[in-house]
Scaffold this motif. Sequence first.
Motif, PDB file in Angstrom:
ATOM      1  N   SER A   1       0.833  -1.206   0.000  1.00 30.72           N
ATOM      2  CA  SER A   1       0.000   0.000   0.000  1.00 30.72           C
ATOM      3  C   SER A   1       0.865   1.252   0.000  1.00 30.72           C
ATOM      4  N   VAL A   2       2.029   1.179   0.627  1.00 33.51           N
ATOM      5  CA  VAL A   2       2.942   2.318   0.621  1.00 33.51           C
ATOM      6  C   VAL A   2       3.454   2.572  -0.795  1.00 33.51           C
ATOM      7  N   ILE A   3       3.805   1.516  -1.507  1.00 32.13           N
ATOM      8  CA  ILE A   3       4.264   1.669  -2.887  1.00 32.13           C
ATOM      9  C   ILE A   3       3.149   2.242  -3.747  1.00 32.13           C
ATOM     10  N   ARG A   4       1.929   1.730  -3.585  1.00 31.89           N
ATOM     11  CA  ARG A   4       0.811   2.190  -4.396  1.00 31.89           C
ATOM     12  C   ARG A   4       0.392   3.619  -4.078  1.00 31.89           C
ATOM     13  N   ALA A   5       0.797   4.118  -2.928  1.00 35.40           N
ATOM     14  CA  ALA A   5       0.434   5.493  -2.554  1.00 35.40           C
ATOM     15  C   ALA A   5       1.060   6.511  -3.502  1.00 35.40           C
ATOM     16  N   PHE A   6       2.197   6.158  -4.092  1.00 36.86           N
ATOM     17  CA  PHE A   6       2.849   7.051  -5.050  1.00 36.86           C
ATOM     18  C   PHE A   6       2.185   6.882  -6.408  1.00 36.86           C
ATOM     19  N   ASP A   7       1.834   7.982  -7.046  1.00 37.64           N
ATOM     20  CA  ASP A   7       1.250   7.922  -8.379  1.00 37.64           C
ATOM     21  C   ASP A   7       1.622   9.184  -9.136  1.00 37.64           C
ATOM     22  N   ALA A   8       1.037   9.358 -10.317  1.00 38.58           N
ATOM     23  CA  ALA A   8       1.397  10.494 -11.160  1.00 38.58           C
ATOM     24  C   ALA A   8       1.082  11.824 -10.495  1.00 38.58           C
ATOM     25  N   ALA A   9       0.038  11.847  -9.677  1.00 38.37           N
ATOM     26  CA  ALA A   9      -0.333  13.090  -9.004  1.00 38.37           C
ATOM     27  C   ALA A   9       0.451  13.305  -7.717  1.00 38.37           C
ATOM     28  N   ASN A  10       1.051  12.233  -7.205  1.00 35.43           N
ATOM     29  CA  ASN A  10       1.805  12.304  -5.945  1.00 35.43           C
ATOM     30  C   ASN A  10       3.131  11.553  -6.082  1.00 35.43           C
ATOM     31  N   PRO A  11       4.030  12.023  -6.939  1.00 37.00           N
ATOM     32  CA  PRO A  11       5.289  11.298  -7.158  1.00 37.00           C
ATOM     33  C   PRO A  11       6.291  11.473  -6.021  1.00 37.00           C
ATOM     34  N   VAL A  12       6.188  12.577  -5.310  1.00 37.45           N
ATOM     35  CA  VAL A  12       7.091  12.871  -4.193  1.00 37.45           C
ATOM     36  C   VAL A  12       6.242  13.210  -2.983  1.00 37.45           C
ATOM     37  N   MET A  13       6.488  12.524  -1.865  1.00 35.65           N
ATOM     38  CA  MET A  13       5.679  12.762  -0.671  1.00 35.65           C
ATOM     39  C   MET A  13       6.520  12.759   0.592  1.00 35.65           C
ATOM     40  N   THR A  14       6.036  13.462   1.594  1.00 33.51           N
ATOM     41  CA  THR A  14       6.641  13.429   2.919  1.00 33.51           C
ATOM     42  C   THR A  14       6.110  12.223   3.679  1.00 33.51           C
ATOM     43  N   LEU A  15       6.704  11.954   4.820  1.00 33.03           N
ATOM     44  CA  LEU A  15       6.236  10.859   5.663  1.00 33.03           C
ATOM     45  C   LEU A  15       4.768  11.056   6.042  1.00 33.03           C
ATOM     46  N   SER A  16       4.407  12.264   6.406  1.00 28.13           N
ATOM     47  CA  SER A  16       3.027  12.540   6.807  1.00 28.13           C
ATOM     48  C   SER A  16       2.049  12.296   5.673  1.00 28.13           C
ATOM     49  N   GLU A  17       2.442  12.663   4.462  1.00 22.83           N
ATOM     50  CA  GLU A  17       1.566  12.467   3.308  1.00 22.83           C
ATOM     51  C   GLU A  17       1.382  10.982   3.009  1.00 22.83           C
ATOM     52  N   VAL A  18       2.449  10.201   3.106  1.00 22.44           N
ATOM     53  CA  VAL A  18       2.340   8.762   2.884  1.00 22.44           C
ATOM     54  C   VAL A  18       1.442   8.135   3.939  1.00 22.44           C
ATOM     55  N   ALA A  19       1.624   8.535   5.195  1.00 18.08           N
ATOM     56  CA  ALA A  19       0.797   8.001   6.279  1.00 18.08           C
ATOM     57  C   ALA A  19      -0.674   8.315   6.037  1.00 18.08           C
ATOM     58  N   ALA A  20      -0.963   9.524   5.592  1.00 19.34           N
ATOM     59  CA  ALA A  20      -2.349   9.923   5.355  1.00 19.34           C
ATOM     60  C   ALA A  20      -2.963   9.143   4.207  1.00 19.34           C
ATOM     61  N   ARG A  21      -2.199   8.918   3.124  1.00 16.72           N
ATOM     62  CA  ARG A  21      -2.742   8.232   1.951  1.00 16.72           C
ATOM     63  C   ARG A  21      -2.888   6.732   2.163  1.00 16.72           C
ATOM     64  N   THR A  22      -2.227   6.182   3.161  1.00 18.40           N
ATOM     65  CA  THR A  22      -2.293   4.745   3.407  1.00 18.40           C
ATOM     66  C   THR A  22      -3.061   4.385   4.672  1.00 18.40           C
ATOM     67  N   ASP A  23      -3.479   5.397   5.432  1.00 20.65           N
ATOM     68  CA  ASP A  23      -4.163   5.165   6.715  1.00 20.65           C
ATOM     69  C   ASP A  23      -3.281   4.428   7.709  1.00 20.65           C
TER      70      ASP A  23
END
Length: 282
Positions: free
Chosen positions: A35-57
């Motif tokens: 799910s962490v890998i899938r959190a990255f996409d074309a609209a979110n190619p670079v993210m902070t730790l907080s952003e990854v946590a939010a997108r993956t719950d």
Amino acid sequence: MTDEASAPGKSTAPGKSTAPQASDQYVQSLARGLSVIRAFDAANPVMTLSEVAARTDLTRATARRFLHTLVELGYVRTDGKSFVLTAKVLQLGYSYLSALSLPQLAQPHLEDLSLALGESTSAAVLDGTDIFYVARVATRRIMTIGITVGTRFPAYATSMGRVLLAGLPQPRLEEYLAAAELHAITPRTVATRGELLAVLDKVRAQGWCLLDQELEVGLMSIAAPVWNHNAGDVVAAVNVSLQAQSVAAQADPAAYLESVRRHVVETARAISQDVSAKHGDA
């Protein structure tokens, strides 16, 4: 604008897709890592730790452990603040794509179609409730986000998705409808079960689909099915993406769309012949 491969409109974030029913064979840590890998996409190619946590719950602590494990494995890199996938993640899908003859068979036909029309062309398959791009020829960017092989969109709101859904046997279509979350992505989006079923009946009867600004305002596309005639089922779809403004500027928009439709249907037919011959020889 962008094209059918990059529009917004996923009902859930890539990292928040519904997990399969847990069983005694289910490994939660693996599911969370993916799910962490899938959190990255074309609209979110670079993210902070907080952003990854939010997108993956996930909690920040859990997300941090998975991210740094992926960094050590070479699938993610970090500058200490932000995280981004590396090219190594492509290895995860390479075995699937290399075993799938469709991309290799479709690519030259898509190139010819793109050359004939001067527009971007794509091929996709159905994967869960999404379409998954397996081949693409891009001429210019006509959507708000870029489309590449591996891009996903909600099937109900795409021309290729509707072609693929129209080709499903009824039990599988019912499974899709039970799992899909329909909502209006643009003011034009067909987003109710009844409306979608009526549209799919039409697509099934005519053998192609015209989508008019339902995935993204300003984006149109025409798609047709790719058949494996040996099995008698639809295995993929191909499309051409168009700018609505450019279509409207044609001397005869209806005649232009009909010309595009004929090209798309003929391309799908040619790919179907190649796919059927390939599987017939197997």
